[in-house]
Design an enzyme around this catalytic site. Structure first.
Site, mmCIF file in Angstrom:
data_model
loop_
_atom_site.group_PDB
_atom_site.id
_atom_site.type_symbol
_atom_site.label_atom_id
_atom_site.label_comp_id
_atom_site.label_asym_id
_atom_site.label_seq_id
_atom_site.Cartn_x
_atom_site.Cartn_y
_atom_site.Cartn_z
ATOM 1 N N CYS A 96 39.267 57.853 -28.106
ATOM 2 C CA CYS A 96 40.290 58.840 -27.724
ATOM 3 C C CYS A 96 40.953 59.455 -28.949
ATOM 4 O O CYS A 96 41.411 58.743 -29.841
ATOM 5 C CB CYS A 96 41.341 58.166 -26.840
ATOM 6 N N SER A 120 47.811 57.390 -14.681
ATOM 7 C CA SER A 120 46.698 56.593 -15.202
ATOM 8 C C SER A 120 47.218 55.639 -16.275
ATOM 9 O O SER A 120 47.983 56.035 -17.155
ATOM 10 C CB SER A 120 45.645 57.525 -15.804
ATOM 11 N N SER A 170 42.204 52.898 -16.331
ATOM 12 C CA SER A 170 41.095 53.206 -17.247
ATOM 13 C C SER A 170 40.318 51.927 -17.509
ATOM 14 O O SER A 170 40.776 51.069 -18.269
ATOM 15 C CB SER A 170 41.637 53.794 -18.551
ATOM 16 N N ASN A 175 36.620 51.656 -18.285
ATOM 17 C CA ASN A 175 35.862 52.032 -19.491
ATOM 18 C C ASN A 175 34.863 51.018 -20.023
ATOM 19 O O ASN A 175 34.157 51.299 -20.994
ATOM 20 C CB ASN A 175 36.804 52.445 -20.631
ATOM 21 N N CYS A 184 50.098 57.927 -29.096
ATOM 22 C CA CYS A 184 49.792 56.782 -28.226
ATOM 23 C C CYS A 184 49.570 55.541 -29.088
ATOM 24 O O CYS A 184 49.021 55.620 -30.182
ATOM 25 C CB CYS A 184 48.538 57.057 -27.398
ATOM 26 N N GLU A 203 50.759 56.422 -23.112
ATOM 27 C CA GLU A 203 50.519 55.436 -22.060
ATOM 28 C C GLU A 203 51.785 55.363 -21.196
ATOM 29 O O GLU A 203 52.811 54.817 -21.625
ATOM 30 C CB GLU A 203 50.201 54.081 -22.725
ATOM 31 N N CYS A 235 40.105 65.390 -21.257
ATOM 32 C CA CYS A 235 40.542 63.993 -21.387
ATOM 33 C C CYS A 235 40.224 63.470 -22.781
ATOM 34 O O CYS A 235 39.102 63.606 -23.261
ATOM 35 C CB CYS A 235 39.784 63.096 -20.416
ATOM 36 N N GLU A 273 51.286 67.816 -25.752
ATOM 37 C CA GLU A 273 50.427 68.784 -25.106
ATOM 38 C C GLU A 273 50.464 68.568 -23.601
ATOM 39 O O GLU A 273 50.544 67.434 -23.125
ATOM 40 C CB GLU A 273 49.010 68.634 -25.643
HETATM 41 N N1 SAH Z 1 46.881 56.121 -21.502
HETATM 42 C C1 SAH Z 1 46.524 56.362 -20.133
HETATM 43 C C2 SAH Z 1 46.681 57.803 -19.780
HETATM 44 C C3 SAH Z 1 45.678 58.725 -20.459
HETATM 45 S S1 SAH Z 1 44.567 59.263 -19.283
HETATM 46 C C4 SAH Z 1 45.154 55.808 -19.837
HETATM 47 O O1 SAH Z 1 44.474 55.388 -20.775
HETATM 48 O O2 SAH Z 1 44.764 55.736 -18.695
HETATM 49 C C5 SAH Z 1 43.281 59.780 -20.221
HETATM 50 C C6 SAH Z 1 41.937 59.381 -19.598
HETATM 51 O O3 SAH Z 1 40.951 59.952 -20.426
HETATM 52 C C7 SAH Z 1 41.718 57.876 -19.617
HETATM 53 O O4 SAH Z 1 41.043 57.462 -18.474
HETATM 54 C C8 SAH Z 1 40.846 57.682 -20.836
HETATM 55 O O5 SAH Z 1 40.044 56.542 -20.714
HETATM 56 C C9 SAH Z 1 40.052 58.967 -20.850
HETATM 57 N N2 SAH Z 1 39.577 59.350 -22.181
HETATM 58 C C10 SAH Z 1 40.117 59.032 -23.367
HETATM 59 N N3 SAH Z 1 39.394 59.565 -24.360
HETATM 60 C C11 SAH Z 1 38.373 60.231 -23.796
HETATM 61 C C12 SAH Z 1 37.302 61.011 -24.301
HETATM 62 N N4 SAH Z 1 37.129 61.202 -25.598
HETATM 63 N N5 SAH Z 1 36.438 61.549 -23.422
HETATM 64 C C13 SAH Z 1 36.614 61.392 -22.100
HETATM 65 N N6 SAH Z 1 37.622 60.704 -21.556
HETATM 66 C C14 SAH Z 1 38.486 60.108 -22.399
#
Ligand code: SAH
Length: 439
Positions: free
Chosen positions: A203, A277, A300, A302, A196, A248, A419, A96
Site C-alpha cells: 500500500c 474497512s 482486509s 489479503n 497510516c 486505519e 485502493c 485525499e
Molecule cells: N486501513 C483500512 C482502510 C483502507 S481500505 C484497511 O486496510 O482496510 C484500502 C483497501 O485497499 C484495503 O482493503 C487494502 O487492503 C487495499 N489496498 C491497499 N493497497 C492496495 C493496492 N496497492 N492495490 C489494491 N488494493 C490495495
C-alpha cells in the site's frame, strides 16, 4: 495566536452545539439552526447562516467560532470520471478523498456494496493509461499537473474568483447536475488519518507513516466539501460512503464512530450506505459490533495463512488470523448484512490456487463475501498485478467453495485514486502549504 482560539463547529453534535450556544446566553433552538446550516446546507462561514441574527453571527465570530470546512486544494479527474481531491486542514496537513460517480458499469469498484452488482466479470487487463502509471513519464505528468494548478492559483484573477466560489464553479462546470438530480449511485471514499501506521507492504499510503488522526469534524468535512463541490445532497441524491481512504479507521476509533453517527443523524446518509474497512484491529472489531450506529464492516484479509499475512501485513503478528476470524465470527450481523473480506491479489505471492483453497477454509460457514482487488501498482511497491485469468481462477475456486466472490474494478488508477494508491500528492500538498505565502 488567533488560530489557537478558534473553535470549529463541524464535528459537534446537537448536545455540544446546545452547550456552546448556551454558553453565550442563546436558546437551544439555535443549535438546530446551526446544525442545519452546517450539515445540510453546508455553509462555509458563520456569516452565511441566514437563520441567525446579524448580531448573533457577529458574536460567534468574535468568540473565534468558525465552521471549519476543509479546503479543496486540488482535484484530479480520471478518465473514468473518478475525482481525487486533495483536502487541506487548518494546520496545513492534507488527505485525499475520492469521488466515484456511477456511469461506467464499475459499481464493484467503489467497495460500497462489496460487489453485489458485480456478478458480471470485469475487465482487469490494465488499459494503456493504467500501464503508463508504472513508467516515469506518467508520474512526471502527474507532477506537472500539480505544478500547473499551483501556477493557476497564483494568477491574479484567482483571488477575485475566490470571492465568489459559486460563480467560479458555474463558469467552469455548467454541466453539473442540479441538487437532487444526481440519478446515479455515487460513492465518496474518505480518509480517517493523515497517512497510516499499519505498514501493509503493498500500500502506497503506508509509505507516508502516520502523521496524525483526523478529528470527527475533519472526517465529516471531507464529505461536506465533496458534496458541495459535486452539487449533490443526500438523501435526495443517493450517496454511498466508504471509510477506505488513507489511514486505519479503527486506530482513530472514537472520531470515526462520532463522524459516522453525525453523517447519519445530521448529514442524512443512511447507515446501510456506509462501509468501514479495517486492516484487522481485533479489539475494535469487538467494540464496533456493540455500536448503536455502525456502517457495514469490511476486513482486509489479503492473505490465506499467518506466515503470508505477517509478511504482507505486519500487524498480523499482534492480531493473527485465528484472533481475526474469531472476531469476525462473533460479529453481530444485522438482517441481510454480510461481512466483506477484501483480498488484494499480488502476482505469484498470494494468488495461488492453494491460497484460494485456504481462504475457503478460513471463511467456511461465515455469512460473508470476498472482494478481490488486483494490485493497483505504484512506485516503491514491489509486487506485480496478476493477469485476468489468474484472478478469475482465484474467484472460481472461492465460488466453488461456496464463498461469494467479486472482483473490484479499479477506479481512477490513472490519477492515483484507486485502493492503496492514496499517497503521492499529499507530499506535494504539504510542501506547497509550507512554501505558499498565503499559509
Ligand atoms: N486501513 C483500512 C482502510 C483502507 S481500505 C484497511 O486496510 O482496510 C484500502 C483497501 O485497499 C484495503 O482493503 C487494502 O487492503 C487495499 N489496498 C491497499 N493497497 C492496495 C493496492 N496497492 N492495490 C489494491 N488494493 C490495495
Amino acid at each position: 495566536m488567533k488560530d489557537s482560539l478558534q473553535i470549529a463547529l463541524l464535528g459537534l453534535d446537537r448536545d455540544e452545539l446546545t452547550a456552546l450556544v448556551g454558553g453565550i446566553g442563546e436558546r437551544p433552538y439555535r443549535a438546530r439552526q446551526i446544525a442545519d446550516a452546517m450539515y445540510r446546507q453546508r455553509v462555509e462561514s458563520i456569516g452565511q447562516i441566514s437563520t441567525l441574527s446579524q448580531e448573533l453571527r457577529a458574536k460567534l465570530a468574535e468568540k473565534g467560532v468558525t465552521i471549519g470546512l476543509p479546503r479543496i486544494e486540488n482535484r484530479f479527474v480520471s478518465q473514468d470520471g473518478t475525482v481525487r481531491y486533495l483536502i487541506g486542514f487548518a494546520d496545513g496537513q492534507s488527505v485525499e478523498t475520492v469521488w466515484m460517480p456511477e456511469g461506467d458499469g464499475g459499481e464493484a469498484g467503489d467497495g460500497s456494496e462489496a460487489g453485489e452488482q458485480a456478478e458480471r466479470f470485469v475487465e482487469l487487463t490494465p488499459s494503456g493509461a493504467e500501464a503508463r502509471l508504472e513508467n516515469g513519464e506518467s508520474i512526471a505528468a502527474l507532477k506537472r499537473c500539480a505544478t500547473q494548478k499551483q501556477e493557476q492559483d497564483r494568477q491574479p484573477g484567482c483571488s477575485q474568483d475566490q470571492q465568489d466560489p459559486q460563480a467560479q464553479e458555474d463558469r467552469q462546470r455548467p454541466d453539473r447536475p442540479k441538487q437532487g438530480q444526481n440519478q446515479g449511485r455515487s460513492t465518496i471514499c474518505i480518509s480517517s488519518q493523515v497517512g497510516c501506521a499499519v505498514d501493509c507492504q503493498f500500500c502506497l499510503t503506508a509509505l507516508l507513516g502516520v502523521k496524525r488522526n483526523l478529528t470527527a469534524g475533519e472526517i465529516i468535512g471531507q464529505v461536506c466539501a465533496v458534496l458541495k463541490d459535486q452539487n449533490v445532497s443526500p438523501p435526495e441524491d443517493r450517496i454511498n460512503l466508504v471509510f477506505m481512504g488513507m489511514g486505519e479507521p479503527f486506530l482513530n476509533y472514537e472520531n470515526f464512530v462520532k463522524a459516522a453517527r453525525l453523517l447519519v443523524e445530521e448529514v442524512g446518509i443512511a447507515e446501510r450506505r456506509m462501509t468501514v474497512s479495517t486492516a484487522g484491529i481485533v479489539p475494535r472489531i469487538h467494540d464496533f459490533g456493540a455500536e448503536k450506529i455502525r456502517p457495514k464492516l469490511a476486513i482486509s484479509l489479503n492473505a490465506s495463512n499467518d506466515a503470508l499475512r505477517t509478511r504482507l501485513m505486519p500487524l498480523n503478528k499482534k492480531w493473527n488470523l485465528e484472533m481475526l476470524m474469531a472476531a469476525a465470527r462473533a460479529y453481530p450481523l444485522r438482517t441481510r448484512e454480510w461481512i466483506t473480506f477484501e483480498y488484494v491479489l499480488l502476482g505469484g505471492v498470494n494468488d495461488e490456487p492453494q491460497n484460494a483453497r485456504e481462504v475457503v477454509e478460513l471463511l467456511k460457514g461465515m455469512r460473508c463475501k470476498v472482494n478481490l482487488i488486483a494490485l493497483n501498482p505504484g512506485p516503491g511497491i514491489d509486487f506485480t498485478t496478476p493477469g485476468v485469468e489468474r484472478v478469475t481462477e482465484f474467484q472460481n475456486i472461492l465460488r466453488a467453495g461456496g464463498i461469494p466472490a467479486f472482483v473490484r474494478r479499479p477506479r481512477g488508477r490513472d490519477i492515483y485514486a484507486a485502493c492503496g494508491q492514496l499517497k503521492r500528492t499529499v507530499e506535494t500538498a504539504t510542501s506547497r502549504a509550507l512554501s505558499s505565502p498565503s499559509v
